[in-house]
Every structure is written in C-alpha cells, then in structure tokens.
Design a protein around this motif. Sequence first.
Motif, PDB file in Angstrom:
ATOM      1  N   ASP A  97       0.804  -1.323   0.030  1.00  0.00           N
ATOM      2  CA  ASP A  97      -0.125   0.109  -0.055  1.00  0.00           C
ATOM      3  C   ASP A  97       0.733   1.297  -0.044  1.00  0.00           C
ATOM      4  O   ASP A  97       1.962   1.281   0.368  1.00  0.00           O
ATOM      5  N   THR A  98       0.219   2.334  -0.372  1.00  0.00           N
ATOM      6  CA  THR A  98       0.756   3.813  -0.202  1.00  0.00           C
ATOM      7  C   THR A  98      -0.042   4.525   0.809  1.00  0.00           C
ATOM      8  O   THR A  98      -0.875   3.752   1.486  1.00  0.00           O
ATOM      9  N   LEU A  99       0.297   5.697   1.307  1.00  0.00           N
ATOM     10  CA  LEU A  99      -0.809   6.230   2.196  1.00  0.00           C
ATOM     11  C   LEU A  99      -1.855   6.506   1.760  1.00  0.00           C
ATOM     12  O   LEU A  99      -2.966   6.606   2.485  1.00  0.00           O
ATOM     13  N   THR A 100      -2.171   6.889   0.384  1.00  0.00           N
ATOM     14  CA  THR A 100      -3.420   7.021  -0.147  1.00  0.00           C
ATOM     15  C   THR A 100      -4.216   6.105  -0.983  1.00  0.00           C
ATOM     16  O   THR A 100      -5.395   6.136  -1.349  1.00  0.00           O
ATOM     17  N   SER A 101      -3.404   5.129  -1.175  1.00  0.00           N
ATOM     18  CA  SER A 101      -4.114   4.041  -1.901  1.00  0.00           C
ATOM     19  C   SER A 101      -3.706   2.544  -1.692  1.00  0.00           C
ATOM     20  O   SER A 101      -2.588   2.560  -1.222  1.00  0.00           O
ATOM     21  N   PHE A 102      -4.479   1.500  -2.013  1.00  0.00           N
ATOM     22  CA  PHE A 102      -4.339   0.065  -1.661  1.00  0.00           C
ATOM     23  C   PHE A 102      -3.363  -0.190  -3.175  1.00  0.00           C
ATOM     24  O   PHE A 102      -4.028   0.282  -4.254  1.00  0.00           O
ATOM     25  N   GLN A 103      -2.393  -1.287  -3.114  1.00  0.00           N
ATOM     26  CA  GLN A 103      -1.808  -1.354  -4.172  1.00  0.00           C
ATOM     27  C   GLN A 103      -1.322  -2.847  -4.227  1.00  0.00           C
ATOM     28  O   GLN A 103      -1.011  -3.202  -3.223  1.00  0.00           O
ATOM     29  N   GLU A 175     -13.575   7.571   3.732  1.00  0.00           N
ATOM     30  CA  GLU A 175     -13.912   7.114   5.449  1.00  0.00           C
ATOM     31  C   GLU A 175     -12.486   6.168   5.632  1.00  0.00           C
ATOM     32  O   GLU A 175     -12.291   6.043   7.018  1.00  0.00           O
ATOM     33  N   ILE A 176     -11.796   5.550   4.795  1.00  0.00           N
ATOM     34  CA  ILE A 176     -10.482   4.609   5.301  1.00  0.00           C
ATOM     35  C   ILE A 176      -9.581   5.620   5.610  1.00  0.00           C
ATOM     36  O   ILE A 176      -8.838   5.352   6.597  1.00  0.00           O
ATOM     37  N   LEU A 177      -9.429   6.748   4.677  1.00  0.00           N
ATOM     38  CA  LEU A 177      -8.160   7.612   5.178  1.00  0.00           C
ATOM     39  C   LEU A 177      -8.465   8.286   6.552  1.00  0.00           C
ATOM     40  O   LEU A 177      -7.726   8.272   7.456  1.00  0.00           O
TER      41      LEU A 177
END
Length: 203
Positions: A97-103, A175-177
């Motif tokens: 993952d990154t801070l803003t996305s699932f990867q 919501e996740i952030l």
Amino acid sequence: MAVPSWLERLRAARKTALVQDGKRKVHYLFEDGKEMAEEYDMKTGQLVSRKWREKNALGGSGKWQVEVGEPTSPLVGTLESELIKESSSNPVFMRKDTLTSFQWRIRNLPYPKEVYSVSVEKEQRCCVVRTTNKKYYKKFPITDLDRYQLPLDAAALSFTHANNTLIITYQKPKEILAAEEELQKELKKIKAANDDDSECKTQ
C-alpha cells in the motif's frame, strides 16, 4: 454506522509495540484469540506489512498469513528458499500500500499492458485480473473495504505495467483515510517496549 466497528475492535485489542530497523511494529491480540502484526515506516507512517494468525484446531498458534507486504518470510529454511528460487518465474502476487491507495503488484507477468484488464465485481466484492491471451487470471478481495463495509468503486481502480510487473492501484476512500488517521493517533499512545536505538533482535 459501520466504520467505528472495526476501529472499536482495534481499540479493544491488546496491543504491544516495538521499534526496530526504522519500523514501528505493532502486535494486536483480539478477544477471539486472533493475532495481527503490523509494521509501519517510522518516517512516513506508511503501512509496510500486515499479517494474521489464529489458533489451530488443537489450540496452538497457526501459521502467519501475510495480507500486506512480501509474501515470503525472510526466516524460511534453506530447503524452502531453494524451492522458492526454482519457481521464481511464476507470477508472484503481493500487496504494497501507499498512504493514499491500496496497491497490488503481480511480478513475472511479461505480457504488454494492452493484454490485461482489471475490473471490479461489485456483487462478489472483489477485483479481477484477466488477460486476453488467457495466460493469467486472478480474483482478489479488498479486505479493508470489507472490514469497513464500504462499497467497491470501479472509478477508484487503475493499473499500469512495467518491468514485467502489473501494478494495480485502488484509491482509498475518504472513510478509510479518516479511520487510518484515527488509528495512527491511537498507536502513537502506545509506548514502545524498547528505545529507538535499541539493537534487540527478534527472538
């Protein structure tokens, strides 16, 4: 509202923390006996790895199941390492993952980008990777969205291909952030069992 329920489980879990090799390692023990271990980069706060373990039928600890991070443990035995090397041309699926996305990254996929399609199956609550040459097929859930009971959004999904690796990105919903920000505040309250400069080795 469903969002706090997973956060409440995390808050209620017994947590211990350890700082080692520039990472903050947090261990969670849930009421049902399940364990979760996470590692965060100390500088960025980014999740590096997450794995799960639950009791087996005999009541002992089962094997760790990796959810985020490298799929193989650095502690595998010599024989296992050799077996892994022998099959190194097979596709390797992992989440980073990154801070803003699932990867997710799928290594050892040599086909050009136009061969792949990545889609969201809303009813089945999963993402699907297909190839026009029928050489690869993969279906996988977004476990974080399931935990927070959030819908899957096709517009949040994208992919690219470079160096024989397919990289699939799903932008984290707000919501996740917000929940992850709350969790980081909780984790900062936990005193690490050792200091930043400790050289203690994992037993």
